[in-house]
Design a protein around this motif. Structure first.
Motif, PDB file in Angstrom:
ATOM      1  N   ALA A  16      36.645  47.653  31.279  1.00  0.00           N
ATOM      2  CA  ALA A  16      35.928  47.715  32.823  1.00  0.00           C
ATOM      3  C   ALA A  16      35.252  46.410  32.837  1.00  0.00           C
ATOM      4  O   ALA A  16      35.538  45.908  34.210  1.00  0.00           O
ATOM      5  CB  ALA A  16      34.900  48.979  32.904  1.00  0.00           C
ATOM      6  N   GLY A  17      34.470  45.800  31.911  1.00  0.00           N
ATOM      7  CA  GLY A  17      34.036  44.704  32.141  1.00  0.00           C
ATOM      8  C   GLY A  17      35.043  43.393  32.255  1.00  0.00           C
ATOM      9  O   GLY A  17      34.839  42.595  33.366  1.00  0.00           O
ATOM     10  N   GLN A  18      36.111  43.515  31.769  1.00  0.00           N
ATOM     11  CA  GLN A  18      37.144  42.425  31.647  1.00  0.00           C
ATOM     12  C   GLN A  18      37.675  42.598  32.968  1.00  0.00           C
ATOM     13  O   GLN A  18      38.042  41.409  33.610  1.00  0.00           O
ATOM     14  CB  GLN A  18      38.218  42.656  30.452  1.00  0.00           C
ATOM     15  CG  GLN A  18      37.478  42.333  29.265  1.00  0.00           C
ATOM     16  CD  GLN A  18      36.990  40.785  29.010  1.00  0.00           C
ATOM     17  OE1 GLN A  18      35.931  40.437  29.053  1.00  0.00           O
ATOM     18  NE2 GLN A  18      38.143  39.969  29.140  1.00  0.00           N
ATOM     19  N   ASP A  19      37.880  43.952  33.661  1.00  0.00           N
ATOM     20  CA  ASP A  19      38.700  44.035  34.561  1.00  0.00           C
ATOM     21  C   ASP A  19      37.797  43.548  35.991  1.00  0.00           C
ATOM     22  O   ASP A  19      38.414  42.877  36.750  1.00  0.00           O
ATOM     23  CB  ASP A  19      38.801  45.514  35.047  1.00  0.00           C
ATOM     24  CG  ASP A  19      40.134  45.970  34.214  1.00  0.00           C
ATOM     25  OD1 ASP A  19      41.002  45.414  33.674  1.00  0.00           O
ATOM     26  OD2 ASP A  19      40.239  47.260  34.125  1.00  0.00           O
ATOM     27  N   GLU A  20      36.478  43.733  35.732  1.00  0.00           N
ATOM     28  CA  GLU A  20      35.518  43.214  36.832  1.00  0.00           C
ATOM     29  C   GLU A  20      35.650  41.686  36.767  1.00  0.00           C
ATOM     30  O   GLU A  20      35.756  40.817  37.780  1.00  0.00           O
ATOM     31  CB  GLU A  20      34.330  43.802  36.596  1.00  0.00           C
ATOM     32  CG  GLU A  20      33.310  43.153  37.804  1.00  0.00           C
ATOM     33  CD  GLU A  20      31.798  43.805  37.676  1.00  0.00           C
ATOM     34  OE1 GLU A  20      30.998  43.592  38.364  1.00  0.00           O
ATOM     35  OE2 GLU A  20      31.695  44.735  36.664  1.00  0.00           O
ATOM     36  N   VAL A  21      35.553  40.989  35.767  1.00  0.00           N
ATOM     37  CA  VAL A  21      35.598  39.724  35.619  1.00  0.00           C
ATOM     38  C   VAL A  21      36.856  38.938  36.169  1.00  0.00           C
ATOM     39  O   VAL A  21      37.031  38.106  36.910  1.00  0.00           O
ATOM     40  CB  VAL A  21      35.654  39.052  34.104  1.00  0.00           C
ATOM     41  CG1 VAL A  21      35.936  37.631  33.840  1.00  0.00           C
ATOM     42  CG2 VAL A  21      34.199  39.220  33.635  1.00  0.00           C
ATOM     43  N   ARG A  22      37.969  39.786  35.850  1.00  0.00           N
ATOM     44  CA  ARG A  22      39.333  39.250  36.327  1.00  0.00           C
ATOM     45  C   ARG A  22      39.404  39.270  37.961  1.00  0.00           C
ATOM     46  O   ARG A  22      39.793  38.471  38.730  1.00  0.00           O
ATOM     47  CB  ARG A  22      40.607  40.169  35.667  1.00  0.00           C
ATOM     48  CG  ARG A  22      41.917  39.645  36.224  1.00  0.00           C
ATOM     49  CD  ARG A  22      42.985  40.457  35.517  1.00  0.00           C
ATOM     50  NE  ARG A  22      44.118  40.079  36.052  1.00  0.00           N
ATOM     51  CZ  ARG A  22      44.840  41.000  37.092  1.00  0.00           C
ATOM     52  NH1 ARG A  22      44.174  42.151  37.402  1.00  0.00           N
ATOM     53  NH2 ARG A  22      46.006  40.893  37.462  1.00  0.00           N
ATOM     54  N   ARG A  23      38.705  40.581  38.549  1.00  0.00           N
ATOM     55  CA  ARG A  23      38.647  40.820  39.563  1.00  0.00           C
ATOM     56  C   ARG A  23      37.932  39.546  40.699  1.00  0.00           C
ATOM     57  O   ARG A  23      38.306  39.296  41.680  1.00  0.00           O
ATOM     58  CB  ARG A  23      38.239  42.244  40.242  1.00  0.00           C
ATOM     59  CG  ARG A  23      38.175  42.287  41.639  1.00  0.00           C
ATOM     60  CD  ARG A  23      37.994  43.918  41.970  1.00  0.00           C
ATOM     61  NE  ARG A  23      36.952  44.618  41.084  1.00  0.00           N
ATOM     62  CZ  ARG A  23      36.978  45.212  40.129  1.00  0.00           C
ATOM     63  NH1 ARG A  23      37.739  45.836  39.642  1.00  0.00           N
ATOM     64  NH2 ARG A  23      35.580  45.690  39.649  1.00  0.00           N
ATOM     65  N   ASN A  24      36.651  39.287  39.761  1.00  0.00           N
ATOM     66  CA  ASN A  24      35.966  38.307  40.562  1.00  0.00           C
ATOM     67  C   ASN A  24      36.535  36.927  40.614  1.00  0.00           C
ATOM     68  O   ASN A  24      36.513  36.211  41.474  1.00  0.00           O
ATOM     69  CB  ASN A  24      34.663  38.316  39.689  1.00  0.00           C
ATOM     70  CG  ASN A  24      33.906  39.465  40.207  1.00  0.00           C
ATOM     71  OD1 ASN A  24      33.899  40.001  40.948  1.00  0.00           O
ATOM     72  ND2 ASN A  24      32.865  39.771  39.235  1.00  0.00           N
ATOM     73  N   ASN A  25      37.438  36.512  39.500  1.00  0.00           N
ATOM     74  CA  ASN A  25      38.061  35.190  39.479  1.00  0.00           C
ATOM     75  C   ASN A  25      38.973  35.153  40.378  1.00  0.00           C
ATOM     76  O   ASN A  25      39.323  34.338  41.064  1.00  0.00           O
ATOM     77  CB  ASN A  25      38.487  35.024  38.036  1.00  0.00           C
ATOM     78  CG  ASN A  25      37.339  34.664  36.909  1.00  0.00           C
ATOM     79  OD1 ASN A  25      36.270  34.342  37.530  1.00  0.00           O
ATOM     80  ND2 ASN A  25      37.472  34.844  35.834  1.00  0.00           N
ATOM     81  N   LEU A  26      39.941  36.293  40.680  1.00  0.00           N
ATOM     82  CA  LEU A  26      40.936  36.311  41.552  1.00  0.00           C
ATOM     83  C   LEU A  26      40.471  36.140  42.943  1.00  0.00           C
ATOM     84  O   LEU A  26      41.114  35.263  43.459  1.00  0.00           O
ATOM     85  CB  LEU A  26      41.712  37.601  41.464  1.00  0.00           C
ATOM     86  CG  LEU A  26      42.841  37.885  40.224  1.00  0.00           C
ATOM     87  CD1 LEU A  26      42.985  39.449  40.226  1.00  0.00           C
ATOM     88  CD2 LEU A  26      44.068  37.128  40.524  1.00  0.00           C
ATOM     89  N   LEU A  83      39.759  41.868  51.055  1.00  0.00           N
ATOM     90  CA  LEU A  83      40.690  41.339  50.581  1.00  0.00           C
ATOM     91  C   LEU A  83      40.340  40.000  49.807  1.00  0.00           C
ATOM     92  O   LEU A  83      40.718  39.966  48.483  1.00  0.00           O
ATOM     93  CB  LEU A  83      41.804  40.740  51.418  1.00  0.00           C
ATOM     94  CG  LEU A  83      43.125  39.957  50.956  1.00  0.00           C
ATOM     95  CD1 LEU A  83      43.906  40.967  49.984  1.00  0.00           C
ATOM     96  CD2 LEU A  83      43.954  39.613  52.149  1.00  0.00           C
ATOM     97  N   LEU A  84      39.647  39.147  50.340  1.00  0.00           N
ATOM     98  CA  LEU A  84      38.954  38.109  49.497  1.00  0.00           C
ATOM     99  C   LEU A  84      38.280  38.454  48.334  1.00  0.00           C
ATOM    100  O   LEU A  84      38.033  37.812  47.319  1.00  0.00           O
ATOM    101  CB  LEU A  84      38.128  37.103  50.344  1.00  0.00           C
ATOM    102  CG  LEU A  84      38.875  36.592  51.445  1.00  0.00           C
ATOM    103  CD1 LEU A  84      37.968  35.748  52.392  1.00  0.00           C
ATOM    104  CD2 LEU A  84      40.326  35.649  51.118  1.00  0.00           C
ATOM    105  N   SER A  85      37.604  39.591  48.332  1.00  0.00           N
ATOM    106  CA  SER A  85      36.686  39.938  47.364  1.00  0.00           C
ATOM    107  C   SER A  85      37.344  40.749  46.263  1.00  0.00           C
ATOM    108  O   SER A  85      37.074  40.699  45.277  1.00  0.00           O
ATOM    109  CB  SER A  85      35.522  40.920  47.980  1.00  0.00           C
ATOM    110  OG  SER A  85      34.752  40.427  48.822  1.00  0.00           O
ATOM    111  N   ASP A  86      38.565  41.194  46.453  1.00  0.00           N
ATOM    112  CA  ASP A  86      39.387  42.145  45.536  1.00  0.00           C
ATOM    113  C   ASP A  86      40.881  41.978  46.030  1.00  0.00           C
ATOM    114  O   ASP A  86      41.312  42.915  46.487  1.00  0.00           O
ATOM    115  CB  ASP A  86      38.918  43.583  45.761  1.00  0.00           C
ATOM    116  CG  ASP A  86      39.493  44.366  44.456  1.00  0.00           C
ATOM    117  OD1 ASP A  86      40.140  43.743  43.726  1.00  0.00           O
ATOM    118  OD2 ASP A  86      39.232  45.586  44.712  1.00  0.00           O
TER     119      ASP A  86
END
Length: 398
Positions: A19-29, A392-395
């Motif tokens: 879950a932490g990795q998914d959040e990091v990826r979402r933030n970076n995208l 959209l820009l956030s996620d």
């Protein structure tokens, strides 16, 4: 982020770690998409430097955004590539032609609608007069008609919608938040969409100037907007100050002259009674009319009309009076004048600054800049699009 002292490291195979990795990826995208949305086409190499991510991560993020139809990647033009040493880095650009927001504004005398693509480009624009004394909900069918008149190209998609409402204190109800909810629900129903959001025009125009206009890169600013009244968009630490129910910034109702004229709000001597269009026209000896407004006085003064020049001097002095009080409270780096106040400031900057210098605390004014807004009448639409596109820009892949 460093681990807290004594905290066990997360098991790489655990759900919590995933879950932490998914959040990091979402933030970076989101960081990559937001950067190219605000700053325009950017090479992968520049994204690596500006966002502090490594090359392989940027490459993977850009590829994901490309697959989602949000950005394009292409080789730089030959001239640009020649100026860069080594192998040219791919240029990442927002898909302005494919992803857009519906941006609307309800203004005192007109209604406007625009399709604004990723990257802040206005793709289509419509407007119609606002019927005299039309309530907010009465404007919904007209706004919907403007939106329906657009003809989006095949394969494009709408990422959301937002409406900017000029001076919502004049909407006829004390429950302005309730008005907003009713307005957005009506727009959703009329257009068979979901998720329209609403905000005060001054707040939304402040967002636009902060993102793309004269206040880009400035995190502490006041945006003052004049139309039928005077409102402010207040940005502190890079964030809008919205107050309870999202409706702060009613600076036009600061009482600056207790012996002054009666205001529409019921008080006497509110700031907008001294700096609004009606005050300027009255001092200039002109009668308000559709073709007679703030610019009429400014032009007359430029042509040598002494009464018009005196009117601008007087209103400029009161404008500086109110700005000085606001500067002492908020200590911004920049004050931006928009709407009708833009022309007043440009014509009477000396009077504004003179009064400001006599009243504002030295510590609050020594770093202060005053500027006219640069996005003009489109600020509300550009800001509404920013508001609509923010999820959209956030996620981006959510």
């Amino acid at each position: 982020m460093p681990l807290r002292r004594g905290a066990p490291a997360a098991d790489p195979g655990s759900a919590r770690y995933a879950a932490g990795q998914d959040e990091v990826r979402r933030n970076n995208l989101g960081a990559v998409l937001r950067h190219v949305h605000v700053h325009g086409p950017t090479t992968r190499a520049e994204l690596t430097t500006r966002l502090g991510l490594n090359r392989s991560t940027i490459g993977a993020l850009a590829a994901d955004l490309t697959s989602a139809g949000l950005v394009t990647e292409e080789r730089p033009a030959p001239g640009d590539a020649a100026r860069r040493a080594g192998r040219p880095s791919l240029l990442v650009s927002p898909r302005s032609d494919a992803v857009y927001a519906n941006a609307l504004s309800i203004e005192p005398d007109r209604l406007r609608a625009a399709q604004v693509g990723l990257g802040g480009h206005i793709l289509a624009l419509r407007e119609t007069p606002r019927p005299r004394d039309a309530a907010l909900l009465d404007t919904v069918p007209l706004l919907a008609g403007l939106v329906r008149s657009f003809e989006p190209a095949a394969g494009t998609r709408c990422a959301g919608g937002a409406v900017a409402v000029a001076d919502t204190t004049r909407a006829g109800s004390a429950d302005v938040a309730g008005i907003d909810a009713t307005l957005t629900a009506a727009l959703d129903a009329e257009l068979a969409l979901s998720g329209f959001v609403a905000g005060d025009l001054a707040d939304i125009a402040a967002l636009a100037e902060h993102t793309r206009g004269v206040a880009a890169g400035v995190d502490d600013l006041l945006y003052l907007h004049g139309d039928s009244g005077v409102s402010a968009g207040i940005v502190t630490g890079g964030r809008l100050v919205l107050g309870h129910s999202g409706h702060s910034g009613r600076v036009g109702h600061m009482v600056v002259n207790p012996e002054g004229r009666r205001c529409a709000c019921g008080s006497r001597g509110c700031w907008e009674t001294e700096i609004g269009p009606e005050a300027l026209l009255r001092l200039a000896g002109m009668v308000p009319a559709p073709e007679v407004g703030t610019l009429t006085v400014v032009r007359a003064a430029a042509l040598g009309d002494q009464r018009a020049a005196h009117a601008l001097e007087r209103v400029g002095d009161w404008l500086g009076f109110g700005v000085a009080n606001l500067v002492n409270v908020f200590n911004p780096d920049l004050v931006v004048f928009g709407g009708t106040l833009s022309a007043v400031y440009e014509a009477a900057a000396h009077a504004v600054r003179r009064r400001l210098n006599s009243m504002a605390l030295p510590a609050s004014r020594k770093h202060l800049q005053l500027r006219a807004a640069t996005l003009g009448p489109d600020a509300a639409l550009i800001g509404a699009a920013e508001l609509a596109l923010d999820p959209l820009l956030s996620d981006p892949l959510g």
